[in-house]
Write an enzyme that holds these catalytic residues in place. Structure first.
Site, mmCIF file in Angstrom:
data_model
loop_
_atom_site.group_PDB
_atom_site.id
_atom_site.type_symbol
_atom_site.label_atom_id
_atom_site.label_comp_id
_atom_site.label_asym_id
_atom_site.label_seq_id
_atom_site.Cartn_x
_atom_site.Cartn_y
_atom_site.Cartn_z
ATOM 1 N N GLY A 109 0.805 -1.205 0.000
ATOM 2 C CA GLY A 109 0.000 0.000 0.000
ATOM 3 C C GLY A 109 0.843 1.263 0.000
ATOM 4 N N ILE A 110 0.275 2.321 0.570
ATOM 5 C CA ILE A 110 0.939 3.617 0.570
ATOM 6 C C ILE A 110 1.135 4.102 2.000
ATOM 7 C CG2 ILE A 110 -1.223 4.929 0.437
ATOM 8 C CD1 ILE A 110 0.301 6.888 -1.440
ATOM 9 N N GLU B 117 -3.320 -3.135 -6.065
ATOM 10 C CA GLU B 117 -4.414 -2.215 -6.386
ATOM 11 C C GLU B 117 -3.857 -0.814 -6.662
ATOM 12 O OE1 GLU B 117 -7.141 -2.149 -3.133
ATOM 13 O OE2 GLU B 117 -5.835 -0.984 -1.827
#
Length: 446
Positions: free
Chosen positions: A220-221, A245
């Site tokens: 993720g971030i 994603e």
């Protein structure tokens, strides 16, 4: 068809685009880096003449002008599919002007197709039209096609600075399928690189120690994912793949360090697959016309069966809290809204089903509050209102700076013992006391 002639026929101003919105309309404004900023600003200027306009977007990387223009919910009501910091602030003001839509990210396309209120207008930022009459939106392929396909009118904000992001499918739209276009050339919407410190690096070391050559990654971030990406870039791992994603700067760092080839993937070989991308200008420059990258709809990127079909898949997700039962929360703290379900659960489930796969939830064991108190991120139970993104039966690996542990098959007391060992030493005695009261601690443990 003469594409240039068709373009000229459909060319309007941004003010005319905003003028298409009527009282009571639903308006979709795309996703993340391709949010149509010029349209948002033009629409905000109409605040006093519009009422009950409902707007849907997500992961907006700047302060929405409509949010600043109307803080009552009388004129504009914003709905977030997944919240950035600015959207979170709007929602937590609780002034009836912004709300969250609880949904898994992978389900948005189906929801729009089958259940969502039909949008009068769908507006999205795109790259300039090519010689074939196509506009690229691969930077946020996500659920864009569903938005376009279900709106009464499609309007494109054409920005010469939007990179062309190659894809698998449904990453472009043709001028013949568009109602209006307008031009607005401004710098790309970027996300600043989140900083990380020694604790994040220690968590990252524990995570990277579980990786193997040829693994296919999703991360993720934020500061912790950035630390993990940095540690991978410095490692001697090779032939890593990407199926994620969100494509973030951490992947660029890994790719430029030679860690990513994608050649060991048994699906989409040699391609880094993602549903949307956001980050620095360096990231956008890397994506632009890069055949190695593959933008796809989120219905493919986050499909549990697709994830499971990729051998040696490793999902690395972050969380805000874990309780002693092994539940994961990355959405709320009590009733305070933070983010959303996103794709965490899909990747947790898909990674465990993958041949050789591993699902890792990573977090710092604690944080220090404004008063200087060390507050544990591993808690006995969640506060009322806290949403569990993944329940205890979903949990595979959990990592903190204190270590990493496989939780599959552990009894409640075994899981509790393992989680307390992953907690900060300053918080362990209190957690043991709470666990004992909950009946999930054996006296012999201590």
């Amino acid at each position: 068809m003469d594409f240039k002639q068709e373009y000229e026929k459909k060319l309007i101003s941004v003010e005319e685009a905003a003028g298409l919105v009527k009282d009571g309309d639903w308006v979709d404004i795309a996703w993340c880096a391709l949010t149509p900023k010029a349209f948002d600003e033009a629409l905000a200027k109409r605040v006093d003449e519009l009422h009950d306009v409902k707007i849907r977007g997500g992961v907006v990387p700047y302060q929405l002008a409509i949010g600043e223009a109307d803080q009552t919910g009388e004129h504009f009501i914003y709905h977030s599919w997944h919240s950035s910091g600015t959207e979170r602030a709007l929602i937590n003001k609780r002034d009836h002007s912004a709300y969250f839509i609880p949904i898994k990210y992978s389900e948005i396309g189906r929801y729009i197709n089958e259940n969502a209120e039909k949008a009068s207008l769908a507006v999205m930022q795109v790259s300039p039209m090519d010689k074939h009459g196509n506009f690229n939106f691969g930077l946020s392929a996500s659920h864009a096609w569903e938005i376009f396909n279900n709106a009464e009118k499609v309007v494109l904000e054409v920005n010469e600075n939007v990179p062309v992001a190659y894809g698998g499918y449904l990453n472009y739209i043709n001028i013949k399928d568009v109602d209006y276009v307008y031009e607005a050339n401004y710098d790309m919407l970027t996300l600043g690189k989140a900083n990380f410190g020694e604790e994040e690096l220690k968590v990252a070391e524990n995570v990277v120690g579980l990786l193997r050559d040829g693994d296919c990654l999703q991360i993720g971030i934020g500061g912790l994912p950035n630390a993990i990406g940095s540690e991978i870039a410095k490692s001697d791992l090779k032939d890593l793949g990407v199926h994620t994603e969100m494509y973030v700067d951490a992947f660029v760092e890994m790719a430029k360090a030679g860690r990513i080839s994608g050649m060991k993937k048994n699906r989409d070989v040699g391609r880094q697959t993602y549903a949307f991308a956001a980050g620095s200008q360096e990231l956008y420059d890397y994506i632009d016309h890069n055949e190695e990258l593959m933008a796809v709809p989120v219905g493919y990127a986050n499909d549990v069966d697709v994830i499971a079909s990729l051998d040696n898949f490793v999902s690395i997700n972050t969380a805000m809290q874990v309780d002693l039962w092994g539940q994961i929360s990355s959405e709320t703290v009590g009733t305070r809204h933070i983010s959303g379900a996103g794709g965490a659960l899909d990747f947790i489930l898909g990674a465990y089903r993958s041949k050789g796969g591993r699902s890792i939830v990573a977090l710092k064991s604690s944080r220090v509050d404004k008063e200087g108190n060390r507050v544990s991120n591993i808690v006995p139970t969640f506060k009322p209102g806290t949403q569990a993104t993944a329940v205890r039966s979903n949990t595979h690996y959990i990592a903190t700076e204190q270590g990493i542990k496989n939780f599959k098959g552990l009894s409640t007391w075994q899981a509790t013992e393992a989680l307390i060992n992953l907690a900060h030493p300053d918080n362990r005695d209190e957690l043991i006391k709470e666990a004992d009261e909950l009946g999930i601690w054996r006296n012999s443990n201590k």
